[in-house]
Design a protein around this motif. Structure first.
Motif, PDB file in Angstrom:
ATOM      1  N   ALA A   8      -3.838  29.776 -67.312  1.00  0.00           N
ATOM      2  CA  ALA A   8      -3.316  28.517 -67.858  1.00  0.00           C
ATOM      3  C   ALA A   8      -2.100  28.717 -68.769  1.00  0.00           C
ATOM      4  O   ALA A   8      -1.078  28.039 -68.588  1.00  0.00           O
ATOM      5  CB  ALA A   8      -4.423  27.769 -68.587  1.00  0.00           C
ATOM      6  N   PRO A   9      -2.149  29.616 -69.769  1.00  0.00           N
ATOM      7  CA  PRO A   9      -0.958  29.785 -70.620  1.00  0.00           C
ATOM      8  C   PRO A   9       0.277  30.220 -69.833  1.00  0.00           C
ATOM      9  O   PRO A   9       1.388  29.736 -70.078  1.00  0.00           O
ATOM     10  CB  PRO A   9      -1.392  30.862 -71.631  1.00  0.00           C
ATOM     11  N   ALA A  10       0.078  31.110 -68.861  1.00  0.00           N
ATOM     12  CA  ALA A  10       1.208  31.593 -68.067  1.00  0.00           C
ATOM     13  C   ALA A  10       1.817  30.477 -67.226  1.00  0.00           C
ATOM     14  O   ALA A  10       3.029  30.457 -66.988  1.00  0.00           O
ATOM     15  CB  ALA A  10       0.772  32.742 -67.164  1.00  0.00           C
ATOM     16  N   SER A  11       0.977  29.532 -66.782  1.00  0.00           N
ATOM     17  CA  SER A  11       1.498  28.432 -65.967  1.00  0.00           C
ATOM     18  C   SER A  11       2.469  27.574 -66.760  1.00  0.00           C
ATOM     19  O   SER A  11       3.424  27.031 -66.203  1.00  0.00           O
ATOM     20  CB  SER A  11       0.341  27.578 -65.430  1.00  0.00           C
ATOM     21  N   ILE A  12       2.229  27.428 -68.065  1.00  0.00           N
ATOM     22  CA  ILE A  12       3.127  26.648 -68.911  1.00  0.00           C
ATOM     23  C   ILE A  12       4.371  27.464 -69.264  1.00  0.00           C
ATOM     24  O   ILE A  12       5.491  26.964 -69.224  1.00  0.00           O
ATOM     25  CB  ILE A  12       2.397  26.170 -70.180  1.00  0.00           C
ATOM     26  N   LYS A  13       4.168  28.723 -69.599  1.00  0.00           N
ATOM     27  CA  LYS A  13       5.305  29.563 -69.958  1.00  0.00           C
ATOM     28  C   LYS A  13       6.299  29.685 -68.810  1.00  0.00           C
ATOM     29  O   LYS A  13       7.515  29.771 -69.024  1.00  0.00           O
ATOM     30  CB  LYS A  13       4.825  30.954 -70.378  1.00  0.00           C
ATOM     31  N   SER A  14       5.799  29.702 -67.568  1.00  0.00           N
ATOM     32  CA  SER A  14       6.671  29.853 -66.405  1.00  0.00           C
ATOM     33  C   SER A  14       7.316  28.537 -65.985  1.00  0.00           C
ATOM     34  O   SER A  14       8.179  28.527 -65.107  1.00  0.00           O
ATOM     35  CB  SER A  14       5.870  30.420 -65.222  1.00  0.00           C
ATOM     36  N   GLY A  15       6.863  27.413 -66.583  1.00  0.00           N
ATOM     37  CA  GLY A  15       7.428  26.122 -66.233  1.00  0.00           C
ATOM     38  C   GLY A  15       6.746  25.441 -65.069  1.00  0.00           C
ATOM     39  O   GLY A  15       7.157  24.365 -64.640  1.00  0.00           O
ATOM     40  N   ARG A  16       5.674  26.041 -64.532  1.00  0.00           N
ATOM     41  CA  ARG A  16       4.959  25.417 -63.416  1.00  0.00           C
ATOM     42  C   ARG A  16       4.176  24.195 -63.872  1.00  0.00           C
ATOM     43  O   ARG A  16       3.874  23.314 -63.077  1.00  0.00           O
ATOM     44  CB  ARG A  16       4.000  26.426 -62.788  1.00  0.00           C
ATOM     45  N   ALA A  17       3.797  24.146 -65.138  1.00  0.00           N
ATOM     46  CA  ALA A  17       3.017  23.022 -65.664  1.00  0.00           C
ATOM     47  C   ALA A  17       3.505  22.683 -67.066  1.00  0.00           C
ATOM     48  O   ALA A  17       4.000  23.549 -67.793  1.00  0.00           O
ATOM     49  CB  ALA A  17       1.533  23.368 -65.683  1.00  0.00           C
ATOM     50  N   GLU A  18       3.355  21.404 -67.431  1.00  0.00           N
ATOM     51  CA  GLU A  18       3.635  20.980 -68.806  1.00  0.00           C
ATOM     52  C   GLU A  18       2.355  20.910 -69.636  1.00  0.00           C
ATOM     53  O   GLU A  18       2.398  20.943 -70.858  1.00  0.00           O
ATOM     54  CB  GLU A  18       4.290  19.591 -68.821  1.00  0.00           C
ATOM     55  N   LEU A  19       1.215  20.808 -68.946  1.00  0.00           N
ATOM     56  CA  LEU A  19      -0.078  20.654 -69.601  1.00  0.00           C
ATOM     57  C   LEU A  19      -1.091  21.482 -68.828  1.00  0.00           C
ATOM     58  O   LEU A  19      -1.032  21.563 -67.597  1.00  0.00           O
ATOM     59  CB  LEU A  19      -0.497  19.177 -69.605  1.00  0.00           C
ATOM     60  N   ALA A  20      -2.019  22.110 -69.549  1.00  0.00           N
ATOM     61  CA  ALA A  20      -3.035  22.921 -68.877  1.00  0.00           C
ATOM     62  C   ALA A  20      -4.355  22.838 -69.629  1.00  0.00           C
ATOM     63  O   ALA A  20      -4.391  22.527 -70.824  1.00  0.00           O
ATOM     64  CB  ALA A  20      -2.582  24.381 -68.771  1.00  0.00           C
ATOM     65  N   VAL A  21      -5.440  23.119 -68.913  1.00  0.00           N
ATOM     66  CA  VAL A  21      -6.772  23.203 -69.518  1.00  0.00           C
ATOM     67  C   VAL A  21      -7.125  24.675 -69.618  1.00  0.00           C
ATOM     68  O   VAL A  21      -7.010  25.424 -68.645  1.00  0.00           O
ATOM     69  CB  VAL A  21      -7.818  22.454 -68.686  1.00  0.00           C
ATOM     70  N   ALA A  22      -7.567  25.095 -70.818  1.00  0.00           N
ATOM     71  CA  ALA A  22      -7.824  26.510 -71.043  1.00  0.00           C
ATOM     72  C   ALA A  22      -8.966  26.696 -72.030  1.00  0.00           C
ATOM     73  O   ALA A  22      -9.323  25.781 -72.779  1.00  0.00           O
ATOM     74  CB  ALA A  22      -6.569  27.197 -71.587  1.00  0.00           C
ATOM     75  N   ALA A  23      -9.531  27.901 -72.005  1.00  0.00           N
ATOM     76  CA  ALA A  23     -10.433  28.327 -73.075  1.00  0.00           C
ATOM     77  C   ALA A  23      -9.556  28.704 -74.261  1.00  0.00           C
ATOM     78  O   ALA A  23      -8.639  29.513 -74.133  1.00  0.00           O
ATOM     79  CB  ALA A  23     -11.267  29.512 -72.617  1.00  0.00           C
ATOM     80  N   ILE A  24      -9.835  28.110 -75.409  1.00  0.00           N
ATOM     81  CA  ILE A  24      -8.962  28.264 -76.568  1.00  0.00           C
ATOM     82  C   ILE A  24      -9.510  29.333 -77.510  1.00  0.00           C
ATOM     83  O   ILE A  24     -10.637  29.211 -78.001  1.00  0.00           O
ATOM     84  CB  ILE A  24      -8.821  26.924 -77.313  1.00  0.00           C
ATOM     85  N   PRO A  25      -8.754  30.396 -77.772  1.00  0.00           N
ATOM     86  CA  PRO A  25      -9.216  31.430 -78.707  1.00  0.00           C
ATOM     87  C   PRO A  25      -9.452  30.859 -80.103  1.00  0.00           C
ATOM     88  O   PRO A  25      -8.954  29.771 -80.434  1.00  0.00           O
ATOM     89  CB  PRO A  25      -8.064  32.447 -78.709  1.00  0.00           C
ATOM     90  N   GLU A  26     -10.163  31.616 -80.907  1.00  0.00           N
ATOM     91  CA  GLU A  26     -10.529  31.155 -82.247  1.00  0.00           C
ATOM     92  C   GLU A  26      -9.310  30.731 -83.056  1.00  0.00           C
ATOM     93  O   GLU A  26      -9.362  29.746 -83.802  1.00  0.00           O
ATOM     94  CB  GLU A  26     -11.289  32.262 -82.978  1.00  0.00           C
ATOM     95  N   HIS A  27      -8.213  31.465 -82.934  1.00  0.00           N
ATOM     96  CA  HIS A  27      -7.012  31.156 -83.716  1.00  0.00           C
ATOM     97  C   HIS A  27      -5.943  30.473 -82.871  1.00  0.00           C
ATOM     98  O   HIS A  27      -4.772  30.421 -83.256  1.00  0.00           O
ATOM     99  CB  HIS A  27      -6.458  32.432 -84.342  1.00  0.00           C
ATOM    100  N   GLY A  28      -6.337  29.913 -81.717  1.00  0.00           N
ATOM    101  CA  GLY A  28      -5.404  29.187 -80.883  1.00  0.00           C
ATOM    102  C   GLY A  28      -4.418  30.094 -80.174  1.00  0.00           C
ATOM    103  O   GLY A  28      -4.589  31.308 -80.102  1.00  0.00           O
ATOM    104  N   PHE A  29      -3.377  29.493 -79.599  1.00  0.00           N
ATOM    105  CA  PHE A  29      -2.321  30.221 -78.908  1.00  0.00           C
ATOM    106  C   PHE A  29      -1.017  30.072 -79.695  1.00  0.00           C
ATOM    107  O   PHE A  29      -0.663  28.964 -80.104  1.00  0.00           O
ATOM    108  CB  PHE A  29      -2.093  29.655 -77.501  1.00  0.00           C
ATOM    109  N   VAL A  30      -0.315  31.168 -79.869  1.00  0.00           N
ATOM    110  CA  VAL A  30       0.980  31.114 -80.545  1.00  0.00           C
ATOM    111  C   VAL A  30       1.970  30.346 -79.671  1.00  0.00           C
ATOM    112  O   VAL A  30       2.129  30.630 -78.483  1.00  0.00           O
ATOM    113  CB  VAL A  30       1.522  32.542 -80.813  1.00  0.00           C
ATOM    114  N   GLY A  31       2.619  29.340 -80.273  1.00  0.00           N
ATOM    115  CA  GLY A  31       3.618  28.566 -79.547  1.00  0.00           C
ATOM    116  C   GLY A  31       3.068  27.408 -78.745  1.00  0.00           C
ATOM    117  O   GLY A  31       3.817  26.750 -78.021  1.00  0.00           O
ATOM    118  N   PHE A  32       1.753  27.150 -78.859  1.00  0.00           N
ATOM    119  CA  PHE A  32       1.140  26.058 -78.106  1.00  0.00           C
ATOM    120  C   PHE A  32       0.455  25.074 -79.044  1.00  0.00           C
ATOM    121  O   PHE A  32      -0.118  25.457 -80.069  1.00  0.00           O
ATOM    122  CB  PHE A  32       0.086  26.589 -77.126  1.00  0.00           C
ATOM    123  N   ASP A  33       0.528  23.813 -78.657  1.00  0.00           N
ATOM    124  CA  ASP A  33      -0.294  22.782 -79.286  1.00  0.00           C
ATOM    125  C   ASP A  33      -1.616  22.763 -78.545  1.00  0.00           C
ATOM    126  O   ASP A  33      -1.633  22.680 -77.316  1.00  0.00           O
ATOM    127  CB  ASP A  33       0.407  21.420 -79.177  1.00  0.00           C
TER     128      ASP A  33
END
Length: 296
Positions: free
Chosen positions: A132-157
């Motif tokens: 999911a994170p890679a799909s957004i970073k590559s521009g394939r998606a604007e929104l994704a569903v993911a398992a969210i780590p305890e401290h979230g993802f750097v650069g993501f809402d």
């Protein structure tokens, strides 16, 4: 080149699969191949490396994908302005989600989005949630569903939607439907089917290392659906979020073995970039989607 060719190129750049892209575009794979060849000849560069087994995007192909997306965005903005809908929110929202997420997390979001913004149309790509994170970073998606780590993802809402434990799934009636002992005993004696990557695998690796446990691994695969398919074949027990067993096609025919507190819980929800550029229409759609997400 024309807009149809640009859209065809973007579709292939997302799937990297001629047959799947051609089916979605309602053309033959050979026709899609001719479109790509024409674009490469017109620009004098190679966009895709192709062989009998795979298709990969070149560096120049990635640059052309950015150009194609910008052209499509500007076209959509112009259409909205000319049709006097420049104050409305319209466009295509590209979403990456697992099949499980389409059963569990996506329906409330889609319902509210359709009610509030009927001119936003969804294009959904399904796949391994670890991607999911890679799909957004590559521009394939604007929104994704993911398992969210305890401290979230750097650069993501991140917008958590539900909380689920990790469990072991077994085929009901199979040889592993009944197992006993502590989580350490189970993973040391029962064949396991594990995800290759992602938060669940990271949790599992940390847990076995901290307890000096030596797991019996029968298979490693991508995506919860692939894990469940191997579980159904009787290869072992699969490590999955509990929501996989409580939503969609896996409600029946499978037995849940708890992992106790060993692997813990994690949040599942939506992720998107913290900031986005693009056209005015793209920014309006981003603001609209964000407002819906934070109402869930």
């Amino acid at each position: 080149m024309n807009f149809y060719e640009l859209e065809a190129f973007l579709e292939l750049s997302k799937t990297l699969h001629f047959a799947r892209s051609a089916e979605k575009l309602n053309v033959s794979p050979s026709a899609l191949s001719r479109i790509i060849t024409r674009l490469e000849e017109e620009t004098g560069t190679l966009f895709f490396e192709r062989d009998n087994r795979s298709v990969t995007l070149t560096k120049n192909g990635a640059a052309f994908a950015d150009f194609a997306r910008t052209c499509i965005e500007k076209r959509d903005d112009l259409h909205a302005t000319l049709s006097q809908k420049h104050t409305s929110v319209a466009g295509t929202l590209h979403v990456f989600a697992s099949v499980t997420a389409c059963y569990s997390v996506m329906p409330p979001f889609i319902k509210r989005l359709n009610e509030r913004y009927p001119d936003i149309h969804l294009s959904i790509e399904t796949g391994d949630p670890a991607l999911a994170p890679a799909s957004i970073k590559s521009g394939r998606a604007e929104l994704a569903v993911a398992a969210i780590p305890e401290h979230g993802f750097v650069g993501f809402d991140t917008v958590p939607v539900l909380r689920t434990p990790l469990v072991f799934a077994a085929s009901t009636g199979g040889r592993y439907a009944e197992v006993s002992g502590s989580p350490q005993d189970i993973v040391s004696s029962v064949p396991l089917i594990l995800p290759k990557a992602g938060l669940a695998r990271e949790r599992f690796n940390l847990w076995v290392e901290s307890r000096n446990v030596h797991p019996v691994i029968a298979a490693e695969t991508e995506g919860n659906e692939a894990i469940m398919a191997l579980v159904q074949l009787g290869l072992g027990i699969g490590l999955v979020p509990q929501i996989v067993l409580t939503n969609g096609p896996y409600i029946n025919g499978f037995t849940c073995h708890t992992a106790g507190n060993a692997l813990g819980y994690y949040e599942v929800g939506f992720i998107q970039r913290l900031q986005t550029g693009g056209s005015e229409g793209v920014r309006r759609m981003r603001d609209a989607v964000t407002s819906v997400l934070h109402e869930l």
